[in-house]
Design an enzyme around this catalytic site. Sequence first.
Site, PDB file in Angstrom:
ATOM      1  N   HIS A 161       0.838  -1.202   0.000  1.00  0.00           N
ATOM      2  CA  HIS A 161       0.000   0.000   0.000  1.00  0.00           C
ATOM      3  C   HIS A 161       0.866   1.242   0.000  1.00  0.00           C
ATOM      4  O   HIS A 161       1.931   1.248   0.631  1.00  0.00           O
ATOM      5  CB  HIS A 161      -0.893   0.029   1.248  1.00  0.00           C
ATOM      6  CG  HIS A 161      -1.838  -1.132   1.335  1.00  0.00           C
ATOM      7  ND1 HIS A 161      -3.072  -1.131   0.728  1.00  0.00           N
ATOM      8  CD2 HIS A 161      -1.707  -2.344   1.927  1.00  0.00           C
ATOM      9  CE1 HIS A 161      -3.665  -2.300   0.963  1.00  0.00           C
ATOM     10  NE2 HIS A 161      -2.848  -3.057   1.686  1.00  0.00           N
ATOM     11  N   THR A 206      14.098  -8.109   1.258  1.00  0.00           N
ATOM     12  CA  THR A 206      13.540  -6.787   0.959  1.00  0.00           C
ATOM     13  C   THR A 206      14.100  -6.217  -0.348  1.00  0.00           C
ATOM     14  O   THR A 206      13.528  -5.294  -0.909  1.00  0.00           O
ATOM     15  CB  THR A 206      13.871  -5.791   2.092  1.00  0.00           C
ATOM     16  OG1 THR A 206      15.290  -5.700   2.205  1.00  0.00           O
ATOM     17  CG2 THR A 206      13.290  -6.252   3.419  1.00  0.00           C
TER      18      THR A 206
END
Length: 187
Positions: free
Chosen positions: A101, A146
């Site tokens: 998001h 990541t």
Amino acid sequence: MIIRKLLTATRIILFEFIKFAVIDLTATAAIKNLFIKKFFVRRMAGNVIIYPGVRWFSGKNIELGRHVLISYSCYLDDYAEIKILDGTGIGPSCRIVTGTHNTETMDMIGRPVIIGRFCWLGAGVIVLPGVEIGDFSIIGAGSVVTKDIPAYSIAVGNPARVIKSRAVKIPFKLWSGEYINNFDNLP
Ligand SMILES: CC(C)(COP(=O)(O)OP(=O)(O)OC[C@H]1O[C@@H](n2cnc3c(N)ncnc32)[C@H](O)[C@@H]1OP(=O)(O)O)[C@@H](O)C(=O)NCCC(=O)NCCS
């Protein structure tokens, strides 16, 4: 209106039930794979092994190469594309995530994940949106990936960092137990 909503809900429940019954209860890999390939994921090559408890978001954005293994209770969040290439094994309870998001507006964002050929993800690895893991890499148990991982790396930790490189030898053992002598000519 209410009847249409009820019908839609029933269809979704039935579809989800059949989907997971096929994945979790079908003993024969060949039959299970036939169903998964035909109805539930976008593209799947031969000799894929999917263990019970594997779940995904829609399946429409999943591409699985040959001799891929996905172990117990993994979750493939294929909001955007997930590609798992030939010979790669995903350990139990891994999470491959492509949806995120916007941190201000909460708008949904999708970023594809690619896991290269002949990789191994240990148990409980989390791969975050947009990450590409290079061919022949290993990610240690419990790591959170990541950023991109170069090919032939062994990476561990949260965030995952490369701790060493790998020298890959032929013959090489596939998840099915078979040995191969040529990475470009898989059985
Ligand atoms: C990644 C892995 C393969 C590394 O094996 P290895 O090359 O033999 O590495 P070592 O054991 O020599 O460890 C090297 C260093 O990394 C650390 N390390 C190893 N695995 C780690 C992990 N998963 N998370 C964090 N640190 C880890 C070790 O503590 C060691 O640190 P140090 O140098 O400070 O002592 C292994 O540790 C691992 O995580 N295996 C996954 C097992 C699994 O999930 N099995 C499920 C079946 S699929």
